[in-house]
Design an enzyme around this catalytic site. Structure first.
Site, short mmCIF file in Angstrom:
data_model
loop_
_atom_site.label_atom_id
_atom_site.label_comp_id
_atom_site.label_asym_id
_atom_site.label_seq_id
_atom_site.Cartn_x
_atom_site.Cartn_y
_atom_site.Cartn_z
N HIS A 164 0.03 7.60 -9.71
CA HIS A 164 0.02 7.03 -11.03
C HIS A 164 1.31 6.95 -11.66
O HIS A 164 1.61 6.05 -12.50
CB HIS A 164 -1.26 7.75 -11.68
CG HIS A 164 -1.29 9.12 -11.44
ND1 HIS A 164 -1.67 9.64 -10.25
CD2 HIS A 164 -0.86 10.19 -12.39
CE1 HIS A 164 -1.73 10.95 -10.71
NE2 HIS A 164 -1.12 11.17 -11.92
N ALA A 170 3.31 21.39 5.94
CA ALA A 170 3.17 20.67 4.31
C ALA A 170 4.02 21.33 3.40
O ALA A 170 3.28 22.11 2.41
CB ALA A 170 1.56 20.64 3.99
N GLY A 193 0.86 -1.48 -0.15
CA GLY A 193 0.19 -0.01 0.14
C GLY A 193 0.77 1.31 -0.09
O GLY A 193 0.43 2.41 -0.72
N HIS A 237 -25.17 14.13 -23.29
CA HIS A 237 -25.77 15.16 -22.87
C HIS A 237 -26.62 14.69 -21.54
O HIS A 237 -27.48 13.49 -21.99
CB HIS A 237 -26.47 15.89 -23.79
CG HIS A 237 -27.23 17.23 -23.33
ND1 HIS A 237 -26.53 18.27 -22.91
CD2 HIS A 237 -28.41 17.24 -23.11
CE1 HIS A 237 -27.21 19.11 -22.35
NE2 HIS A 237 -28.36 18.50 -22.60
C1 LIG Z 1 -1.45 13.53 2.28
C2 LIG Z 1 -0.73 12.89 0.93
C3 LIG Z 1 -1.73 12.87 -0.16
C4 LIG Z 1 -1.51 12.37 -1.33
N1 LIG Z 1 -2.41 12.36 -2.33
C5 LIG Z 1 -2.16 11.82 -3.52
C6 LIG Z 1 -3.19 11.89 -4.51
O1 LIG Z 1 -4.04 12.14 -4.55
N2 LIG Z 1 -2.63 11.35 -5.90
C7 LIG Z 1 -1.46 10.97 -5.91
O2 LIG Z 1 -1.16 10.37 -7.30
N3 LIG Z 1 -0.36 11.09 -5.01
C8 LIG Z 1 -0.77 11.45 -3.93
N4 LIG Z 1 0.12 11.76 -3.03
C9 LIG Z 1 1.72 10.94 -3.31
C10 LIG Z 1 1.66 9.62 -3.39
O3 LIG Z 1 1.21 8.98 -1.96
C11 LIG Z 1 3.04 9.06 -3.82
O4 LIG Z 1 3.61 9.80 -4.93
C12 LIG Z 1 3.07 7.78 -4.06
O5 LIG Z 1 2.76 7.08 -2.95
C13 LIG Z 1 4.57 7.18 -4.63
O6 LIG Z 1 4.64 5.94 -4.38
P1 LIG Z 1 5.98 5.14 -4.35
O7 LIG Z 1 5.74 3.53 -4.60
O8 LIG Z 1 6.94 5.83 -5.03
O9 LIG Z 1 6.39 5.17 -2.77
P2 LIG Z 1 5.45 5.22 -1.25
O10 LIG Z 1 4.01 4.99 -1.59
O11 LIG Z 1 6.06 6.06 -0.46
O12 LIG Z 1 5.79 3.76 -0.73
C14 LIG Z 1 7.26 3.23 -0.48
C15 LIG Z 1 7.03 2.27 0.41
O13 LIG Z 1 8.45 1.85 0.78
C16 LIG Z 1 8.62 1.49 2.13
N5 LIG Z 1 10.08 1.73 2.46
C17 LIG Z 1 10.88 2.73 2.74
N6 LIG Z 1 12.13 2.36 2.89
C18 LIG Z 1 12.00 1.05 2.90
C19 LIG Z 1 13.18 0.15 3.09
N7 LIG Z 1 14.35 0.37 3.38
N8 LIG Z 1 12.92 -1.13 3.07
C20 LIG Z 1 11.62 -1.72 2.85
N9 LIG Z 1 10.48 -0.92 2.54
C21 LIG Z 1 10.86 0.33 2.68
C22 LIG Z 1 7.93 2.56 2.79
O14 LIG Z 1 7.51 2.42 4.05
C23 LIG Z 1 6.52 2.60 1.89
O15 LIG Z 1 5.55 1.83 2.40
C24 LIG Z 1 -0.24 12.02 -1.76
C25 LIG Z 1 0.92 12.10 -0.68
C26 LIG Z 1 0.42 12.33 0.70
C27 LIG Z 1 1.45 12.58 1.59
#
Ligand SMILES: Cc1cc2nc3c(=O)[nH]c(=O)nc-3n(C[C@H](O)[C@H](O)[C@H](O)COP(=O)(O)OP(=O)(O)OC[C@H]3O[C@@H](n4cnc5c(N)ncnc54)[C@H](O)[C@@H]3O)c2cc1C
Length: 467
Positions: free
Chosen positions: A321, A269, A42, A443
């Site tokens: 995305h 933020a 997640g 529409h």
């Molecule tokens: C409040 C908020 C609202 C947001 N709303 C949106 C939105 O509406 N739409 C959108 O597109 N984006 C949104 N984002 C941004 C979005 O959450 C991120 O762009 C997205 O989650 C990035 O995905 P990712 O897979 O790169 O990393 P992440 O989702 O950050 O996942 C990375 C994972 O790696 C894990 N991890 C880190 N280090 C290690 C390690 N050493 N070993 C194992 N696991 C590790 C972390 O714990 C985490 O579970 C939002 C962000 C926030 C904070």
């Protein structure tokens, strides 16, 4: 090294980048090991970002719509907020979705390891579980998808229960009476809107002269007509913060004056930074750039043949995305699929405030007036928009004057986020203004505003005549 078990593909981080990569790679026949500290996949998006914030924004919008309905002759009482039930509903949403991802992971026979990974060599890493126990493993290929975390402000780096980041705000422990949000970007505006709907008097302090720096100003103007904040301080920096018995005292330094204000809590933020520290990258043989991001080619490969990186750690835009798309590309490359590569024309972005703001592709600021025609369709001319009280919305297209190809688009108003993919698809497919204007749009829907914007390229639209 003892206890070695060589894995075909290890993916570190199970956010929308990591789990999308893992699922696709497994579907392509690769044996996948996915490592993340949470019990299920997640990442930030599902546990502390996109999903919980959108669940709460849904509540905020429901309240605003109910309150607005009095203008149309339907009066509701001011809703009573039961914060515990709201928090528990939000938790249920997160649990349902993350458990669903856990099941999808199992169904694909992915080996899911709960813990944190750190490289100990070019093909080795160490996993520390939540109890501090470590184990070693080796791998042939690795995809790094460790995401990003909130940036703090030096003035606000105080470990105190009343100084929040987005994660604290989403926990919904309390509804403060007065809150300062530092940062007028999308996270600040979305979470500020949530708390404003819950009854908090929310103020925003933003360093630049307006909300959402870098975003199309026509969209921002639509948001400003309905913004829910008590006070907004532009061109203002937080200078000092003092925790007192009664809350948080903040010195705000504007262009002309410095003022002291008291709040119950401060939500910071101001941006996010990539999680490339403490990963043992040196041992792996790569390093992050000066901004902390990992540099990759269009295959999402780092300078090392067997090491890939995706998602927030590879740079802007930091969006879920984009992470998932990169994940699927990296999975295909590791599976040896010929021609796989990251080559999107556009990455849509959405601010889920009320109204929603969405855009993709070329922006008006970037457009060269000589070559690009900008057409704007006001929602006051859309039957559906007027019928649902969304008259202030706007749909905009940027079109190449000579080839008539759609280059960019922007939408402000209800469900703008669900309208923008049509424009993104048009751009990806190289569609022209006539493709959009000749596509019969149902529409009465808000999607007609895209068709009518395209009509404006050729002159007037059915429901809008330029004066
Ligand atoms: C409040 C908020 C609202 C947001 N709303 C949106 C939105 O509406 N739409 C959108 O597109 N984006 C949104 N984002 C941004 C979005 O959450 C991120 O762009 C997205 O989650 C990035 O995905 P990712 O897979 O790169 O990393 P992440 O989702 O950050 O996942 C990375 C994972 O790696 C894990 N991890 C880190 N280090 C290690 C390690 N050493 N070993 C194992 N696991 C590790 C972390 O714990 C985490 O579970 C939002 C962000 C926030 C904070």
């Amino acid at each position: 090294m003892a206890n070695k078990d060589r894995k075909e593909l290890v993916i570190i981080g199970a956010g929308p980048g990591g789990y999308a990569a893992a699922f696709h790679a497994a579907d392509l026949g690769i044996k996948v090991t996915l490592i993340d500290p949470e019990v299920n996949p997640g990442g930030v998006c599902l546990y502390r970002g996109c999903i919980p914030s959108k669940a709460l924004l849904h509540l905020a919008k429901t309240k605003e719509e109910a309150m607005h309905a009095s203008k149309w002759g339907m009066k509701f009482e001011e809703p009573k907020i039961d914060i515990k039930r709201v928090a528990s509903w939000k938790e249920k949403v997160v649990k349902k979705l993350t458990e669903g991802l856990g099941q999808l992971s199992k169904a694909r026979n992915i080996e899911y390891i709960q813990g944190k990974a750190k490289f100990t060599g070019k093909n080795e890493l160490e996993v520390t579980d939540n109890k501090g126990k470590t184990s070693d493993l080796s791998f042939e290929k690795v995809i790094i998808a460790t995401g990003s975390s909130a940036v703090g402000l030096p003035e606000l780096e105080i470990d105190h229960e009343n100084i929040w980041d987005a994660t604290d705000a989403l926990e919904l422990k309390e509804i403060p009476k007065k809150m300062l949000v530092v940062g007028g970007g999308y996270i600040g505006l979305e979470l500020g809107s949530v708390y404003a709907a819950l009854g908090t008097k929310v103020s925003i302090a933003e360093m630049t002269p307006g909300f959402l720096p870098g975003t199309d100003r026509d969209l921002v103007k639509v948001f400003e007509k309905n913004e829910p904040f008590k006070n907004v301080f532009f061109e203002t920096k937080v200078e000092k913060v003092k925790i007192t018995k009664k809350g948080v005292k903040v010195s705000l330094k504007g262009k002309k004056e410095e003022q002291n204000k008291k709040f119950d809590c401060v939500l910071v933020a101001v941006g996010r930074k990539p999680n490339t520290q403490n990963l043992g990258l040196k041992k792996l043989g790569i390093s992050a750039n000066e901004k902390g991001f990992l540099e990759v080619d269009n295959k999402r490969r780092t300078k090392l043949e067997h090491v890939f990186a995706i998602g927030d750690i590879t740079g802007e835009p930091m969006l879920a995305h984009k992470a998932s798309h990169e994940g699927r590309i990296a999975a295909e490359v590791t599976a040896g699929k010929k021609g796989a590569g990251y080559d999107p024309k556009v990455i849509p972005a959405i601010v889920f405030t009320n109204p929603e703001l969405a855009w993709c592709g070329l922006t008006e600021e970037e457009a060269n007036e000589k070559d690009v025609k900008v057409v704007k369709f006001p929602w006051s001319a859309s039957g559906r928009a007027v019928a649902i009280g969304e008259n202030t919305g706007l749909t905009k297209l940027l079109i190449d004057k000579e080839t008539e190809v759609i280059l960019g688009g922007a939408v402000a108003g209800k469900n703008a986020g669900s309208l923008i993919p049509e424009i993104a698809l048009a751009i990806e497919m190289g569609s022209t203004a006539s493709d959009l204007s000749l596509t019969i749009h149902p529409h009465p829907t808000l999607s007609e505003t895209i068709m009518e914007s395209a009509e404006l390229f050729y002159g007037d639209a059915t429901h809008y005549k330029k004066s």
